[in-house]
Write an enzyme that holds these catalytic residues in place. Structure first.
Site, PDB file in Angstrom:
ATOM      1  N   SER A  94      -7.071   4.133  -4.997  1.00  0.00           N
ATOM      2  CA  SER A  94      -6.014   5.076  -5.363  1.00  0.00           C
ATOM      3  C   SER A  94      -5.578   4.932  -6.819  1.00  0.00           C
ATOM      4  O   SER A  94      -5.137   5.905  -7.445  1.00  0.00           O
ATOM      5  CB  SER A  94      -4.804   4.883  -4.440  1.00  0.00           C
ATOM      6  OG  SER A  94      -4.328   3.549  -4.511  1.00  0.00           O
ATOM      7  N   ASP A 270       6.569   2.723  -6.000  1.00  0.00           N
ATOM      8  CA  ASP A 270       6.220   1.922  -4.821  1.00  0.00           C
ATOM      9  C   ASP A 270       5.804   0.494  -5.160  1.00  0.00           C
ATOM     10  O   ASP A 270       5.428  -0.265  -4.264  1.00  0.00           O
ATOM     11  CB  ASP A 270       5.108   2.609  -4.026  1.00  0.00           C
ATOM     12  CG  ASP A 270       3.865   2.844  -4.861  1.00  0.00           C
ATOM     13  OD1 ASP A 270       3.795   2.357  -6.003  1.00  0.00           O
ATOM     14  OD2 ASP A 270       2.942   3.536  -4.367  1.00  0.00           O
ATOM     15  N   HIS A 273       1.567   1.619  -7.718  1.00  0.00           N
ATOM     16  CA  HIS A 273       1.001   2.627  -8.612  1.00  0.00           C
ATOM     17  C   HIS A 273       1.855   2.782  -9.864  1.00  0.00           C
ATOM     18  O   HIS A 273       3.082   2.762  -9.794  1.00  0.00           O
ATOM     19  CB  HIS A 273       0.893   3.972  -7.881  1.00  0.00           C
ATOM     20  CG  HIS A 273      -0.002   3.913  -6.688  1.00  0.00           C
ATOM     21  ND1 HIS A 273       0.494   3.773  -5.403  1.00  0.00           N
ATOM     22  CD2 HIS A 273      -1.351   3.956  -6.571  1.00  0.00           C
ATOM     23  CE1 HIS A 273      -0.511   3.750  -4.544  1.00  0.00           C
ATOM     24  NE2 HIS A 273      -1.652   3.858  -5.230  1.00  0.00           N
TER      25      HIS A 273
END
Length: 750
Positions: A94, A270, A273
């Site tokens: 991600s 979070d 990221h």
């Protein structure tokens, strides 16, 4: 007592520290700095790409500054132009997906982050045939290996750029176990040879894992600690750096994102990221790594090789080398002759007798000495802004970086003051003072990057207009009072204005219009000269005898104003005139004369609340020519109405005013960098000390060039017309040769 102490202190300083000793100190500093930077590059390497990928710091909150080089901010059109017909692949988890999105948004800012996050995401720009893919492989395992292996076997489908990286999923799924780390090492060891094979024909980047902000991590991510991330990064670095046998690995490690994340991860939503601004910085770094060597932007020195020498540059280097050799030969011969002519002792009287009287310095010696010194100075120019020996950094504006130096020089200017020789309006000391403080403000404006702050930009435009006014006023006064319209005066002024710029055009491979201020003052000087020299020649002596001559002068100036207005509002006619060969060779920049039209029009007739309320540069520039004249006249009145103000001047500002032209030109390459887009870094890691040292050297060089120009003007421009016309014929032949060589160079570049 205070005045006496001031004078005594100044004499004491001048006794121990003269301009000559300052220049010697500057020369020693340049030699030491050049030796240190050369040794550093040999020891640490000369690849600015490695610095771009591995080191840097933030200037302010969001401006990233790579170590030793400048990073260009790519626009959409530039990115498409660089990546035309290219295929870029991002493969990983991600975090790599985030980097993919930020990279694509440089090409297409409207691209949205939508769709299933755990699957492949394609992007294609049809106008430029750019293809960018994200391939979802969150772990370094057999699936990622198979994807990479396909590229090694299929030459046709191989991407031009591959950006890969993963680790956090392995930590998360296996709960941070040591067995997972061992498996990661085995998997990356099996992938490394495939990446090395791809790196022979493609650009391959392995992105090291960024730190996390553990306090913000959700419960199912608590096992992803910075300690674990460091262990995975160490494994990746160790294995990938040793992937090539008996040579340096071709896989580039993208480790700079770790430094960026250390400063910005606290802004993460979070804890895992990065915030969008940090991702954009990493994407822009990737763009610079690949595109700088393709597009070669002036303000993107990272990953750019030293530009090859042109034919004219090689010839200039040969000329200066021969001048240096010739001067040293002349010096040795002259010294030997001096030894032979030393005083000898009379055997009868026991007294010393001199054989000959000291001879005056010859023109040949002045020429050789001047070109020798100029050659060494030009070598320093080239080292600073072309040879990649010294470092460069981007500008970053803050109010303090502009206004604090302004206050500092103002205090110095007030402290160093003397009485003027005459008290008339705009006397020589006063105009030198005016030029000096304006030039210092302009220099601070350039190095601080204050052009981004519109009110400051508009006030600097007034200073440039005032400088042009002074130049025009000085030339007009000379012709009006002296009535000297001879060719000797014209040649002296043109040589003084243009000599340094012509030399820099040859050495630095830049067009004449690049140094826009010199063409401006040159053209306006010729306009004033032609206006006053044409029949009828009206001067002060003639006008005092008959007031009708004043009317004739007003008619001349009115006609000149009419011509200026016509050219200012008729861009087509202006461009047609200055696009004619050979004028186009002097006034073109980037293939057209628009920049020359803009600069000429901006200050053609030659404001604080208005400047502060101005909306944008285009609007301000449109009104500036009409408004700036009010500010200039107001300053003249304020400076001259009090009688005391006319009787004193700042010797500090006046000293800089005498070399203001050289300061303005030299800043392009030996104080600023990348043709004024950045800052020259002689002392890395200490911005304040760097500014002090580079400024000291810069001022010494400008002063020396001013003296060299004066010496050469006395030798190269004789007062008798026959000799002067012969020199002019040689000058015309020289520039004709330059035009031919320039045409040959232009054809070779196509």
């Amino acid at each position: 007592m205070a005045a006496l102490a001031y004078n005594l202190g100044k004499r004491e300083i001048n006794h121990y520290f003269s301009v000559r000793s300052a220049k010697v100190l500057a020369l020693v500093a340049v030699l030491l700095l050049a030796a240190c930077h050369l040794a550093s590059r040999r020891y640490r390497g000369n690849d600015s790409c490695e610095y771009l990928l591995s080191s840097g710091r933030f200037l302010g909150e969001k401006v990233w500054q790579p170590h030793s080089c400048m990073m260009h901010k790519y626009k959409m059109s530039e990115a498409k132009n660089c990546l035309v017909d290219k295929h870029i692949a991002f493969i990983g988890d991600s975090r790599i997906r985030q980097l993919f999105y930020s990279f694509v948004k440089i090409i297409n800012p409207q691209f949205k982050e939508e769709g299933n996050k755990h699957e492949n995401i394609p992007f294609q720009d049809k106008t430029s045939s750019v293809k960018v893919d994200f391939l979802w492989h969150p772990e370094v395992n057999g699936s990622m290996k198979q994807c990479i292996k396909v590229w090694t076997e299929d030459l046709g489908a191989k991407p031009h750029v591959i950006v890969a990286g993963a680790a956090t999923w392995s930590i998360k799924i296996h709960n941070g176990s040591d067995e997972a780390l061992s498996q990661y090492k085995m998997n990356i060891t099996s992938i490394a040879p495939l990446l090395e094979k791809l790196a022979k024909t493609s650009d391959v980047y392995w992105v090291l894992q960024d730190p996390v902000y553990e306090d913000l991590l959700s419960e199912n991510r608590k096992m992803i600690t910075n300690e674990k991330i460091d262990a995975y990064n160490e494994a990746a670095v160790s294995i990938l750096n040793s992937s090539a046998r008996n040579s340096k690995s071709s896989i580039k490690l993208f480790s700079v994102s770790k430094l960026i994340a250390q400063e910005t991860i606290m802004e993460s939503l979070d804890g895992l990221h990065l915030p969008e601004s940090s991702r954009e910085t990493s994407a822009m770094i990737l763009m610079n790594v690949y595109c700088n060597k393709v597009l070669k932007p002036v303000d993107g020195s990272c990953c750019q090789p030293r530009p090859p020498l042109t034919l004219i540059q090689k010839l200039a280097a040969c000329f200066f080398t021969l001048s240096i050799i010739g001067y040293f030969i002349f010096y040795v011969i002259h010294r030997n002759a001096h030894r032979k002519n030393k005083p000898c002792t009379d055997l009868e009287s026991g007294e010393e007798k001199k054989n000959i009287i000291n001879t005056p310095v010859s023109s040949l010696e002045i020429l050789l000495q001047s070109f020798c010194k100029l050659g060494l100075i030009m070598a320093y120019f080239y080292m600073c802004d072309r040879a990649n020996l010294f470092m460069k950094e981007n500008k970053f504006y803050t109010h303090s970086s502009f206004f604090i130096p302004i206050i500092y020089i103002l205090v110095l200017g007030v402290f160093y003051n003397e009485n003027t020789k005459e008290t008339k309006v705009l006397n020589r000391e006063q105009t030198d003072e005016w030029k000096g403080w304006m030039q210092l403000v302009i220099l601070i404006y350039h190095i601080s990057g204050a052009s981004t702050f519109l009110p400051v930009y508009m006030h600097i435009r007034v200073l440039v207009a005032a400088y042009l006014f002074q130049t025009g006023y000085g030339h007009f006064s000379y012709f009006w009072i002296k009535g000297d319209f001879g060719i000797y005066r014209v040649c002296q002024v043109l040589f003084r204005l243009n000599f340094l710029v012509v030399v820099l055009c040859l050495v630095m491979d830049r067009p004449y219009q690049f140094y826009y201020f010199v063409p401006l003052v040159t053209v306006w000087f010729m306009v004033i000269y032609v206006t006053l020299a044409l029949w009828p020649q009206i001067i002060q002596k003639k006008a005092n005898g008959n007031c009708l001559w004043h009317l004739g002068l007003l008619l001349k100036l009115a006609f000149l104003l009419l011509c200026i207005c016509f050219l200012a509002y008729s861009q087509g006619a202006f461009e047609k005139i200055f696009s004619l060969w050979p004028l186009s060779k002097c006034f073109e920049l980037n293939g057209n004369v628009y920049e020359w039209w803009f600069r000429w029009r901006l200050d053609r007739y030659t404001y604080s609340i208005w400047a502060s309320s101005c909306k944008n540069k285009a609007q301000c520039n449109e009104l500036h020519p009409s408004v700036s004249v009010v500010q200039i006249v107001a300053f003249i009145l304020i400076r001259n109405i009090p009688g005391y103000a006319r009787s004193v001047y700042s010797s500090f500002f006046a000293w800089f005013g005498k070399i203001s032209l050289e300061l303005f030109i030299c800043q392009y390459h030996i104080w600023l960098a990348a043709d004024t887009r950045g800052i020259l870094v002689l002392i890395p890691g200490n911005p304040t000390l760097n500014i002090i040292i580079s400024t000291f050297i810069f001022v010494c060089v400008a002063h020396e060039i001013s003296q060299i120009t004066t010496d050469l003007a006395q030798v190269l421009i004789p007062k008798d017309n026959p000799s002067l016309f012969r020199r002019l014929a040689c000058t015309v032949a020289f520039f004709c040769g330059l035009l031919i060589l320039s045409s040959i160079q232009d054809k070779s570049r196509l």
